[in-house]
Design an enzyme around this catalytic site. Structure first.
Site, mmCIF file in Angstrom:
data_model
loop_
_atom_site.group_PDB
_atom_site.id
_atom_site.type_symbol
_atom_site.label_atom_id
_atom_site.label_comp_id
_atom_site.label_asym_id
_atom_site.label_seq_id
_atom_site.Cartn_x
_atom_site.Cartn_y
_atom_site.Cartn_z
ATOM 1 N N HIS A 159 0.785 -1.079 -0.019
ATOM 2 C CA HIS A 159 -0.093 0.095 -0.006
ATOM 3 C C HIS A 159 0.816 1.186 -0.054
ATOM 4 O O HIS A 159 1.935 1.326 0.536
ATOM 5 C CB HIS A 159 -0.947 0.038 0.997
ATOM 6 N N ARG A 197 -6.620 10.217 -0.041
ATOM 7 C CA ARG A 197 -6.146 10.836 -1.098
ATOM 8 C C ARG A 197 -7.357 11.025 -2.094
ATOM 9 O O ARG A 197 -7.225 11.911 -2.924
ATOM 10 C CB ARG A 197 -5.071 9.761 -2.067
#
Length: 564
Positions: free
Chosen positions: A324, A344
């Site tokens: 990740h 994000r």
């Protein structure tokens, strides 16, 4: 543990560039450049950390050293000392593992008439599922469709996915969302009652269904409650905690016919005879591939892969992991903690130590992770922490600047609390991040009904492979759990109604031990691992090459020190 002064200096640069970054448009990396970036910097492509398997159905195929050691390991049992006539449980369906996939499989098997035993290594629901934050994908908006979802999944996996599995995933997705809601999941909703959905890296539409930033915890809450309620009210669903499976049992026809369990406290062995077995043991983050920290829970040690492999079940894409892009790099107490991609999607930007944006925040995960590694390794634009970790900034305050004050607290309440424990206010300060070992892309080979090539054996969730190809997109892991977990339960119950078991045997263990001897692998440790060993050692863990001196806070090697 607030940021030290030298890190605050870099944060001031991040703050100074925010007005400029509000105006700039940062393009995605072109496809040709993206491939080169991933090939050079993504950990999967570091061939020196792979080796060919010497025995088993995948003999000759590459696997990470750590996984190869487990797959080639010796059994924890001596088959000559086990009396298989002394059966402790006799059921239709045995489900091994109780995260989202195992829980869903148990519920659906019971609904389809099976007597079910659900066994788990730790507590009921202790699994990677509860750490899933961002959400669950399903194409249910007017401008979306399963076809678009299918194309996103295939593209994200570099078209190495099994098309039949992807088709199953996306077609079943809306029903899985509805099923979870019927069990009590409180999905985020808009004022008009429609689902509140966000986009994600590699997706062309907004289809992320979420429960703030603790989606997996909410999903596991209702699954666990449903299991307990059915058990308490006399339904044919029983469960056993703290007793992991350590070996599958076959019959003399070559069908899977149960498993041996081990009580973690007493070491006592338990024999379960079952007409069908579902493996739903989750991932392998706690074996720390290439020394990376991980987002995974303590039981994620690749047990299911070992069990399936030893009875002759082939694995697929076992050489590919998901790192990740945004794991916590500071403070060290939460090293590797998942910083959800939702941060994000809400407009946070990925920024280097000079305050410059260097990658689009919503690239596919392998691309995003590779760009961060490049920024730290090749360009030297990362921040080194007091304990030798390296990371870049995830500029979370941009979320409130762009979307309005209060957005962070509303959408990311768990993360706000997590960092507040260390005197870091993510509404005002960025987070330091670096890629962390997150997901096992490959695993046990299955068909669309969750069956494996071994009769009577089914698999669901992170332990199976083929759905995501060589890279998984956000929100498809939790979807995978409930699509294939439910299918595994139905299929296992159907198989149990029709199968006739023969005499129980552990001959496959004897055969395995003979193969180990023939291959000269007697020195391999026993497997499955069951739990990681974090005891302090006089010497550093093999392969751990820290930037400076190893400290008490770095018990295993971090990817940053490996790559720098």
């Amino acid at each position: 543990m607030p940021y030290p002064a030298y890190m605050e200096e870099s944060i001031h640069k991040v703050e100074a560039t925010r007005p400029r970054r509000l105006e700039e448009t940062f393009s995605r990396i072109p496809e040709a450049e993206r491939e080169g970036l991933v090939n050079e910097f993504h950990p999967d492509y570091k061939k020196e950390y792979l080796r060919e398997l010497k025995i088993g159905p995948n003999k000759g195929s590459p696997a990470p050293d750590e996984i190869a050691d487990l797959l080639e390991g010796n059994s924890r049992i001596n088959p000559d000392e086990v009396n298989l006539d002394d059966v402790d449980y006799d059921v239709d369906v045995l489900v091994i593992g109780c995260g989202g996939a195992g829980g869903a499989a148990a519920l659906l098997a019971e609904e389809n008439g099976a007597r079910v035993l659900l066994v788990t290594k730790l507590r009921l629901g202790d699994a990677n599922t509860i750490g899933a934050q961002a959400g669950t994908q399903a194409a249910d908006r007017p401008n979306d469709s399963p076809i678009l979802h299918y194309l996103d999944v295939m593209g994200g996996g570099h078209f190495t996915n099994d098309p039949d599995l992807v088709e199953t995933l996306v077609k079943d997705a809306p029903d899985a969302i509805g099923w979870l809601e019927s069990l009590g999941v409180n999905w985020d909703k808009e004022p008009d009652g429609s689902y509140h959905e966000l986009s994600g890296g590699g997706t062309c539409r907004r289809r992320m269904h979420s429960c703030r930033d603790y989606t997996g915890l909410e999903e596991m809450r209702v699954i666990r409650d449903e299991i307990r309620q059915r058990h308490m009210h006399g339904r044919t669903l029983d469960f056993v905690e703290f007793q992991p499976a350590i070996e599958l049992i076959l019959d003399d026809k070559g069908q899977v016919a149960g498993a041996m369990l081990m009580n973690l406290e007493t070491g006592e062995m338990t024999i379960v005879r079952a007409k069908a077995v579902v493996i739903a043991t989750g991932g392998m983050g706690r074996i720390h591939i290439q020394g990376f920290p991980t987002t995974n829970h303590y039981g994620a040690t690749a047990d299911g892969l070992v069990l399936a492999y030893r009875v002759g079940c082939p694995l697929i894409h076992i050489d590919t992991m998901q790192y990740h892009p945004t794991g916590a790099a500071f403070p060290v107490q939460i090293l590797g903690l998942l910083i959800t991609e939702k941060v994000r999607t809400l407009s946070a930007q990925v920024i280097n130590r000079d305050g410059d944006q260097f990658v689009h925040p919503l690239e596919a995960r392998d691309t995003e992770a590779s760009a961060i590694i490049r920024e730290c390794k090749q360009r030297g634009k990362g921040i080194t922490t007091p304990t030798g970790e390296v990371g870049v900034w995830l500029d979370s305050p941009m979320i409130d600047i762009i979307r309005g004050e209060g957005t962070i607290v509303r959408e990311l309440p768990a993360m706000v609390r997590q960092f507040a424990r260390f005197d870091i206010d993510i509404t005002k300060e960025p987070m330091l991040v670096y890629p962390t070992l997150h997901y096992q892309n490959g695993g046990i080979m299955i068909k669309a009904d969750a069956s494996t090539p071994v009769p009577g054996l089914f698999a669901a969730g992170e332990c199976e492979g083929g759905v995501h190809g060589r890279n998984r997109l956000i929100g498809n892991s939790t979807l995978d759990l409930f699509v294939f977990g439910r299918r595994a339960g139905k299929s296992a119950a159907k198989w149990a109604r029709e199968v006739k078991l023969g005499k129980l045997t552990l001959d496959h263990v004897r055969k395995w031990q003979h193969e180990i001897k023939e291959a000269g692998l007697e020195s391999r440790l026993v497997s499955p691992m069951l739990l990681p060993n974090y005891a302090r050692h006089e010497k550093p863990v093999p392969g751990f090459h820290p930037l400076g001196e190893a400290t008490a806070y770095t018990p295993f090697g971090d990817a940053t020190s490996r790559w720098i």
